[in-house]
Scaffold this active site. Structure first.
Site, mmCIF file in Angstrom:
data_model
loop_
_atom_site.group_PDB
_atom_site.id
_atom_site.type_symbol
_atom_site.label_atom_id
_atom_site.label_comp_id
_atom_site.label_asym_id
_atom_site.label_seq_id
_atom_site.Cartn_x
_atom_site.Cartn_y
_atom_site.Cartn_z
ATOM 1 N N LEU A 204 0.882 -1.166 0.000
ATOM 2 C CA LEU A 204 0.000 0.000 0.000
ATOM 3 C C LEU A 204 0.918 1.214 0.000
ATOM 4 O O LEU A 204 1.978 1.191 0.634
ATOM 5 C CB LEU A 204 -0.884 0.009 1.254
ATOM 6 N N ASP A 205 0.503 2.283 -0.681
ATOM 7 C CA ASP A 205 1.309 3.518 -0.690
ATOM 8 C C ASP A 205 1.461 4.047 0.729
ATOM 9 O O ASP A 205 0.612 3.784 1.588
ATOM 10 C CB ASP A 205 0.603 4.632 -1.482
ATOM 11 N N LYS A 206 2.454 4.881 0.890
ATOM 12 C CA LYS A 206 2.672 5.536 2.192
ATOM 13 C C LYS A 206 1.394 6.262 2.652
ATOM 14 O O LYS A 206 1.053 6.259 3.836
ATOM 15 C CB LYS A 206 3.833 6.526 2.048
ATOM 16 N N THR B 155 -1.706 5.546 1.902
ATOM 17 C CA THR B 155 -2.897 4.677 1.924
ATOM 18 C C THR B 155 -2.930 3.932 3.248
ATOM 19 O O THR B 155 -1.894 3.481 3.743
ATOM 20 C CB THR B 155 -2.848 3.655 0.753
ATOM 21 N N ARG C 265 -5.252 5.509 -7.553
ATOM 22 C CA ARG C 265 -5.039 6.959 -7.752
ATOM 23 C C ARG C 265 -4.958 7.277 -9.246
ATOM 24 O O ARG C 265 -5.511 8.283 -9.711
ATOM 25 C CB ARG C 265 -3.746 7.408 -7.052
#
Ligand code: URA
Length: 246
Positions: free
Chosen positions: A112-114, A116, A199
């Site tokens: 997961l992105d930073k 998210t 995104r």
């Protein structure tokens, strides 16, 4: 019945992060490792890796850490990175220090992105990890998406068509499901895991994601009681839900 595999006690403890082989030998010889209440003082002794071992063995008075084959679910908070290497806070820093010294190491199942939050799985079982992220497994991931601008109304059609192309890619995305929840919020379910996929999907239709939270993998939902930054061991019935459709 299958016989449980065995491991030398010193190697087992060292691989669980209790210290170097020398350090765990000292711990064992000093009588700090008990099996069924009795000290095991020979580090060469082979121990049967039965599922109940963590309940039967103690190290310095504490139950043995979970055996290899560990699967965790975490509620990833915003601001930590799914990486072993990058600078700044990492998801692994939320785990007990000893767990970070395990061999095989725990790794996140995908990323997961930073920015998210939400449901993240971690495991030391490489085969399982690949089984979950393999395109063949078709495991769905659901995201709660908050947007900068109001929904257009055609998101479920556009994302469901299986024709949307992301910038700099040459293959359209597989069909995804979108369900609006309010003017600027909805639930998007995807089966792929392309870089920054959610995104970029909204960017491709002229919107901007302001908050992203994963609340489901397959039929496994993030439990309400698991606070951001919290984690727990995933049981086998829960793991099976990952491969089921929601
Ligand atoms: N899609 C994104 O854009 N970010 C995530 O963290 C997961 C899916």
């Amino acid at each position: 019945m299958n016989k449980a595999p065995t491991a030398r006690l010193d190697r087992l403890l060292s691989n669980l992060g209790y210290g170097s082989r020398r350090e765990v030998q000292d711990l064992i010889k000093a009588g700090y490792v008990l099996l069924d209440g009795d000290a095991v003082i020979d580090g060469d002794e082979r121990i049967a890796l039965t599922p109940d071992l963590a309940a039967r063995m103690t190290v310095e008075g504490e139950p043995l850490d979970p055996l290899p084959g560990l699967v965790l679910m975490m509620n990833k908070p915003i601001g930590v990175t799914c990486s072993h290497k990058e600078q700044g806070p990492l998801v692994y820093s939320l785990l007990p220090e000893r767990w970070r010294a395990r061999n095989p190491a725990l790794s996140t199942v995908g990323r997961l992105d930073k920015d998210t939050s939400g449901l993240l799985l971690l495991t030391d079982d490489g085969a399982l990890l690949h089984r979950i992220i393999s395109p063949k497994a078709n495991v769905s991931k659901r995201y709660d998406v908050t947007l900068d601008r109001p929904l257009r109304g055609d998101e479920s059609q556009v994302f469901g068509a299986g024709t949307l192309m992301l910038d700099d890619e040459d293959k359209p995305l597989l069909p995804a499901q979108f369900e609006a929840a309010s003017e600027k919020r909805g639930f998007l379910t995807i089966t792929e895991g392309r870089y920054h996929q959610v995104r970029r999907m909204f960017a491709a239709i002229g919107n901007h994601v302001t908050a992203l939270h994963r609340d489901r993998i397959g039929a496994l939902a993030l439990p309400d009681e698991l606070a951001p930054g919290g984690y727990r061991v995933l049981g086998s019935a829960e793991l099976a839900r990952v491969f089921q459709s929601a």
